[in-house]
Write an enzyme that holds these catalytic residues in place. Structure first.
Site, PDB file in Angstrom:
ATOM      1  CG  ASP A  28      -7.304  -0.136  -2.250  1.00 54.65           C
ATOM      2  OD1 ASP A  28      -6.834   0.747  -1.510  1.00 54.65           O
ATOM      3  OD2 ASP A  28      -7.211  -1.346  -1.972  1.00 54.65           O
TER       4      ASP A  28
ATOM      5  CD  GLU B 162      -3.228   0.065   0.172  1.00 52.71           C
ATOM      6  OE1 GLU B 162      -2.847   1.119  -0.405  1.00 52.71           O
ATOM      7  OE2 GLU B 162      -4.370  -0.389   0.038  1.00 52.71           O
TER       8      GLU B 162
ATOM      9  CG  ASN C 116      -8.374   2.833   0.504  1.00 50.20           C
ATOM     10  OD1 ASN C 116      -7.171   2.993   0.741  1.00 50.20           O
ATOM     11  ND2 ASN C 116      -8.996   1.696   0.777  1.00 50.20           N
TER      12      ASN C 116
END
Length: 299
Positions: A206, A22, A156
């Site tokens: 995301d 991430e 997100n």
């Protein structure tokens, strides 16, 4: 702009086997891309010239959902136990500066990013239950934080338009991306509106980033797509990736014209994992557009 499907050369730059890769961030000072494996946890970097990959293992108490580069050097980490300052070059332990979710069992900090005045914005989430318990926080350079709004599940896609007048934010679980009018002077939000409703898509939004043209690039977890949206919220490009779960894009390289993409491998069914050998890898492609420099935390 017309919607188009495009498949530029997508290649693996690091076979990092991340559980949950991430928050890729390009650092122009070190000329490296930095990102985290949330679940391992680890802070990683990649030099596209030497192809060197480093991974700094973090203590489980430092499970990190996102981070920011600091103006004074090192990093601001958004962890399961709060916000801390960390510079691995000094050898000193992380120093916690704020605990927004202290006393709230099961909560952790997730996606976060700095605006171009050096404030850090970060959303919280319950780590095991998909419930609307999240809060979006704004952290100033003075280490003081404020809760801005809440009642979302999985935060997100925090990013800003090139003119700093629009902020974007997604609830991945509810498949919704919003836009807000943004006042860069005082960091206030207004005029919340739907930017893109993804409920009829297979994938869920995301991580995201904005290019120099003001278009929003969003990784669609669950469908293996990288989608570019115009400033009006229309789908402009769809790039199919070789993994089911891309997590976040970031422009990097000397000209900010390489788009790096983190991915995850957690909870993949065995048969999917067997054929997706790039699940958890760091990917890259050249989309034909440039990004913008990453803002740094000024605290």
């Amino acid at each position: 702009m017309n919607t188009s499907s495009s498949n530029p050369d997508v290649h693996c730059v690091v076979q990092s086997a991340d559980i949950l890769g991430e928050t890729p961030r390009w650092c122009e000072r070190s000329a490296r891309l930095w990102w985290v494996d949330v679940r391992r946890p680890a802070l990683q970097s990649y030099d596209p010239v030497s192809h060197q990959h480093t991974a700094i293992r973090l203590h489980p108490d430092l499970l990190t959902g996102s981070f920011a580069l600091r103006e004074s050097g090192g990093f601001l980490l958004a962890t399961v136990n709060g916000l801390c300052l960390y510079d691995p070059q000094t050898g000193k332990p992380p120093s916690f500066i704020a605990h927004p979710e202290e006393g709230h069992a099961g909560m952790r900090l997730n996606d976060g990013r700095c605006d171009r005045r050096g404030r850090f914005w970060v959303g919280s989430m319950h780590d095991t239950q998909r419930i609307p318990a999240g809060t979006l926080y704004r952290l100033g350079a003075d280490h003081q934080y404020e809760a801005v709004f809440g009642d979302f599940v999985l935060p997100n896609s925090l990013c800003w338009s090139p003119d700093d007048r629009t902020m974007y934010f997604s609830d991945t679980h509810n498949q919704m991306t919003w836009a807000f009018d943004y006042d860069i002077g005082d960091g206030s939000l207004s005029n919340r509106r739907v930017f893109k409703d993804w409920t009829h898509q297979i994938g869920r939004p995301d991580g995201a980033t904005v290019d120099a043209d003001g278009c929003v690039w969003t990784c669609m977890v669950g469908s293996g797509e990288l989608i570019r949206l115009t400033p009006g919220g229309q789908i402009d490009r769809v790039i199919q990736l070789p993994v089911t779960n891309p997590t976040c894009p970031a422009f990097g390289g000397a000209r900010l014209d390489t788009l790096f993409i983190t991915t995850h491998s957690q909870r993949l069914p065995p048969e999917v994992h067997a054929r997706e050998h790039l699940a958890g890898a760091l990917l890259a492609l050249n989309p034909g557009v440039q990004g913008m420099p990453e803002a740094r935390y000024r605290g």
